[in-house]
Motif scaffolding. Structure first.
Motif, PDB file in Angstrom:
ATOM      1  N   ASP A  46     -19.649   1.417   3.440  1.00 30.53           N
ATOM      2  CA  ASP A  46     -20.227   2.058   2.251  1.00 30.53           C
ATOM      3  C   ASP A  46     -20.032   1.192   1.012  1.00 30.53           C
ATOM      4  O   ASP A  46     -20.960   1.008   0.218  1.00 30.53           O
ATOM      5  N   ARG A  47     -18.818   0.651   0.832  1.00 37.84           N
ATOM      6  CA  ARG A  47     -18.560  -0.194  -0.334  1.00 37.84           C
ATOM      7  C   ARG A  47     -19.380  -1.482  -0.294  1.00 37.84           C
ATOM      8  O   ARG A  47     -19.906  -1.927  -1.315  1.00 37.84           O
ATOM      9  N   ALA A 100      -4.429  10.311   4.124  1.00 35.76           N
ATOM     10  CA  ALA A 100      -5.494  10.401   3.110  1.00 35.76           C
ATOM     11  C   ALA A 100      -5.696   9.047   2.443  1.00 35.76           C
ATOM     12  O   ALA A 100      -6.834   8.628   2.210  1.00 35.76           O
ATOM     13  N   TYR A 101      -4.611   8.355   2.148  1.00 35.32           N
ATOM     14  CA  TYR A 101      -4.724   7.037   1.523  1.00 35.32           C
ATOM     15  C   TYR A 101      -5.361   6.041   2.493  1.00 35.32           C
ATOM     16  O   TYR A 101      -6.235   5.269   2.111  1.00 35.32           O
ATOM     17  N   ASN A 139       3.563   8.351  -0.319  1.00 33.25           N
ATOM     18  CA  ASN A 139       2.735   8.325   0.890  1.00 33.25           C
ATOM     19  C   ASN A 139       3.455   7.625   2.043  1.00 33.25           C
ATOM     20  O   ASN A 139       2.847   7.200   3.003  1.00 33.25           O
ATOM     21  N   GLN A 146       0.806  -1.215   0.000  1.00 28.73           N
ATOM     22  CA  GLN A 146       0.000   0.000   0.000  1.00 28.73           C
ATOM     23  C   GLN A 146       0.846   1.276   0.000  1.00 28.73           C
ATOM     24  O   GLN A 146       0.361   2.324  -0.380  1.00 28.73           O
ATOM     25  N   ALA A 162     -15.764   3.534   5.260  1.00 27.84           N
ATOM     26  CA  ALA A 162     -15.596   3.349   3.820  1.00 27.84           C
ATOM     27  C   ALA A 162     -15.880   1.904   3.426  1.00 27.84           C
ATOM     28  O   ALA A 162     -16.509   1.641   2.387  1.00 27.84           O
ATOM     29  N   ALA A 220      -7.440   6.569   4.777  1.00 26.86           N
ATOM     30  CA  ALA A 220      -8.858   6.866   4.995  1.00 26.86           C
ATOM     31  C   ALA A 220      -9.745   6.056   4.058  1.00 26.86           C
ATOM     32  O   ALA A 220     -10.902   5.795   4.369  1.00 26.86           O
ATOM     33  N   HIS A 221      -9.199   5.621   2.916  1.00 29.56           N
ATOM     34  CA  HIS A 221      -9.961   4.791   1.982  1.00 29.56           C
ATOM     35  C   HIS A 221     -10.261   3.423   2.577  1.00 29.56           C
ATOM     36  O   HIS A 221     -11.096   2.693   2.062  1.00 29.56           O
ATOM     37  N   PHE A 222      -9.552   3.067   3.640  1.00 24.89           N
ATOM     38  CA  PHE A 222      -9.692   1.752   4.244  1.00 24.89           C
ATOM     39  C   PHE A 222     -10.336   1.824   5.623  1.00 24.89           C
ATOM     40  O   PHE A 222     -10.238   0.881   6.402  1.00 24.89           O
ATOM     41  N   SER A 223     -11.017   2.917   5.915  1.00 24.80           N
ATOM     42  CA  SER A 223     -11.669   3.056   7.206  1.00 24.80           C
ATOM     43  C   SER A 223     -12.878   2.128   7.277  1.00 24.80           C
ATOM     44  O   SER A 223     -13.385   1.631   6.268  1.00 24.80           O
TER      45      SER A 223
END
Length: 66
Positions: free
Chosen positions: A55-56, A43-44, A8, A2, A52, A46-49
């Motif tokens: 939601d997915r 920020a990256y 990052n 990742q 999220a 946060a896509h794996f919270s």
């Protein structure tokens, strides 16, 4: 998988203590760049919270039910 080196975070071979020292020193000598790496990493990540992920999953289930 990742972390993108220099974008990052910083990648260092686990068997390379000198490389780790160089990476840490580079962050200490360039605090602005260190802040930017931290900001990009957060920020990256946060896509794996959890939110999220939920939601997915809701989107996938919604598509499956349509």
């Amino acid at each position: 998988d990742q972390v993108i080196h220099g974008r990052n975070g910083l990648l260092v071979n686990p068997d390379d203590p000198e490389g780790l020292a160089r990476a840490l020193l580079s962050l200490l000598l360039a605090p602005g760049e260190a802040r930017e790496l931290g900001k990009a990493g957060r920020a990256y990540a946060a896509h794996f919270s959890h939110a999220a992920l939920v939601d997915r999953m809701e989107d996938v289930y919604g598509e499956a039910l349509s």
